[in-house]
Design an enzyme around this catalytic site. Structure first.
Site, PDB file in Angstrom:
ATOM      1  N   THR A  65      12.043  -8.914  34.638  1.00  0.00           N
ATOM      2  CA  THR A  65      12.948  -8.863  33.255  1.00  0.00           C
ATOM      3  C   THR A  65      13.594 -10.182  33.151  1.00  0.00           C
ATOM      4  O   THR A  65      13.729 -11.024  34.060  1.00  0.00           O
ATOM      5  CB  THR A  65      14.218  -7.754  33.700  1.00  0.00           C
ATOM      6  OG1 THR A  65      14.846  -7.618  32.589  1.00  0.00           O
ATOM      7  CG2 THR A  65      15.146  -8.299  34.632  1.00  0.00           C
ATOM      8  N   LYS A 108      20.325  -6.355  33.992  1.00  0.00           N
ATOM      9  CA  LYS A 108      19.557  -5.438  34.687  1.00  0.00           C
ATOM     10  C   LYS A 108      19.265  -5.806  36.031  1.00  0.00           C
ATOM     11  O   LYS A 108      19.376  -5.274  36.944  1.00  0.00           O
ATOM     12  CB  LYS A 108      18.053  -5.402  34.009  1.00  0.00           C
ATOM     13  CG  LYS A 108      18.070  -4.369  32.664  1.00  0.00           C
ATOM     14  CD  LYS A 108      16.531  -4.449  32.442  1.00  0.00           C
ATOM     15  CE  LYS A 108      16.495  -3.815  30.940  1.00  0.00           C
ATOM     16  NZ  LYS A 108      14.766  -4.021  30.659  1.00  0.00           N
ATOM     17  N   ASP A 133      12.099  -0.699  31.624  1.00  0.00           N
ATOM     18  CA  ASP A 133      12.255  -0.491  29.995  1.00  0.00           C
ATOM     19  C   ASP A 133      13.125   0.748  29.810  1.00  0.00           C
ATOM     20  O   ASP A 133      12.987   1.768  30.342  1.00  0.00           O
ATOM     21  CB  ASP A 133      10.781  -0.297  29.284  1.00  0.00           C
ATOM     22  CG  ASP A 133      10.917  -0.565  27.919  1.00  0.00           C
ATOM     23  OD1 ASP A 133      11.183  -1.831  27.701  1.00  0.00           O
ATOM     24  OD2 ASP A 133      11.107   0.410  27.079  1.00  0.00           O
ATOM     25  N   GLY A 139      25.254  -4.418  27.150  1.00  0.00           N
ATOM     26  CA  GLY A 139      24.423  -3.632  26.243  1.00  0.00           C
ATOM     27  C   GLY A 139      25.336  -2.627  25.252  1.00  0.00           C
ATOM     28  O   GLY A 139      26.456  -2.979  24.882  1.00  0.00           O
ATOM     29  N   TYR A 140      24.879  -1.508  25.505  1.00  0.00           N
ATOM     30  CA  TYR A 140      25.644  -0.103  24.746  1.00  0.00           C
ATOM     31  C   TYR A 140      26.466   0.470  25.554  1.00  0.00           C
ATOM     32  O   TYR A 140      27.306   1.301  25.066  1.00  0.00           O
ATOM     33  CB  TYR A 140      24.642   0.761  24.275  1.00  0.00           C
ATOM     34  CG  TYR A 140      23.843   0.120  23.036  1.00  0.00           C
ATOM     35  CD1 TYR A 140      23.998   0.214  22.004  1.00  0.00           C
ATOM     36  CD2 TYR A 140      22.298  -0.215  23.487  1.00  0.00           C
ATOM     37  CE1 TYR A 140      23.129  -0.047  20.917  1.00  0.00           C
ATOM     38  CE2 TYR A 140      21.606  -0.730  22.705  1.00  0.00           C
ATOM     39  CZ  TYR A 140      21.885  -0.519  21.154  1.00  0.00           C
ATOM     40  OH  TYR A 140      20.997  -1.202  20.328  1.00  0.00           O
ATOM     41  N   ARG A 199      19.179   4.499  34.791  1.00  0.00           N
ATOM     42  CA  ARG A 199      18.425   3.181  35.844  1.00  0.00           C
ATOM     43  C   ARG A 199      18.991   3.628  37.268  1.00  0.00           C
ATOM     44  O   ARG A 199      17.802   3.834  38.137  1.00  0.00           O
ATOM     45  CB  ARG A 199      19.112   1.929  35.570  1.00  0.00           C
ATOM     46  CG  ARG A 199      18.543   0.506  36.527  1.00  0.00           C
ATOM     47  CD  ARG A 199      19.084  -0.628  35.745  1.00  0.00           C
ATOM     48  NE  ARG A 199      18.481  -0.741  34.450  1.00  0.00           N
ATOM     49  CZ  ARG A 199      19.122  -0.679  33.529  1.00  0.00           C
ATOM     50  NH1 ARG A 199      20.611  -0.626  33.483  1.00  0.00           N
ATOM     51  NH2 ARG A 199      18.621  -0.793  32.142  1.00  0.00           N
TER      52      ARG A 199
END
Ligand code: ITT
Length: 200
Positions: A9, A14, A72, A158-159, A186
């Site tokens: 990544t 992440k 992903d 992120g979100y 995750r």
């Protein structure tokens, strides 16, 4: 357990979460910053699994001796027919950032055509493990929740500040990393990976 895990990544957030979750299982967890010249592969699959496989195999080609793990992931919003889904990182366009993606999502759901729509959503993650140019394992995870009316909290990435997991009234941006990792898409995908590692 020991050795090195190479996470395929460019997303440092992440890598950070994966290090926190898997730290006890490896001597070292690195990511693509360890392969500076590598061209990012084109993620042209039409599922999380396909894109996760593309990333894992591309990194494995560069480092055939390494144990590679690709992630992903994305957000599926029911009112958007499951979008942005595999397009989550580019939702606000080619130059999207986490902030512009979140803004676009809040704006989109505030439109009159979505008034009264359920705000249910889920994060999904597919983790692919590769070695010597072959896929040796694939694990998935999801967490159900809903999209908040506005951003809350500064945590995660992120979100996270717009996603409220089921059973809570706070977003992943407000909840601790420990709570998020214990229930996240995750975290769940990585539980499958750990079970596989322990059997190997
Ligand atoms: P790599 O492909 O280099 O791994 P990326 O960030 O482009 O990095 P993806 O293609 O998997 O990764 O896109 C994931 C998108 O979903 C991206 O917009 C993330 O911000 C978002 N996302 C994934 N996991 C998330 C999480 O735990 N919390 C919040 N947003 C998340």
């Amino acid at each position: 357990m020991s050795g090195t895990l190479l996470v395929a990544t460019h997303n440092a957030h992440k890598t950070g979460e994966i290090r926190t979750i898997l730290g006890a299982y490896f001597d070292e967890i690195t990511d693509l910053t360890a392969i500076p010249g590598m061209e990012p592969p084109v993620e042209d699959g039409d599922t999380f699994a396909a894109n996760s496989t593309i990333k894992a195999l591309a990194a494995s080609k560069e480092r055939p001796d390494a144990l590679i793990l690709a992630d992903d992931s994305g957000l599926e919003v029911d009112a958007l027919g499951g979008g942005p889904g595999i397009y989550s990182s580019r939702y606000a366009g080619e130059d999207a950032t986490d902030a512009t993606n979140r803004e676009k999502l809040i704006e989109e759901l505030a439109k009159p055509e979505h008034a009264g729509d359920a705000r249910t959503a889920r994060f999904r993650c597919v983790v692919t493990v590769a070695q010597a140019g072959e896929v040796v394992g694939q694990f998935d995870g999801a967490v159900e929740g809903r999209i908040a009316d506005a951003m809350t909290g500064e945590g995660g990435f992120g979100y996270d500040p717009v996603f409220i997991p089921e059973g809570y009234d706070k977003s992943f941006g407000e909840l601790s990393a420990e709570i998020k990792n214990g229930m996240s898409h995750r975290g769940r995908a990585l539980e499958g990976f750990v079970a596989w590692l322990e059997k190997r």
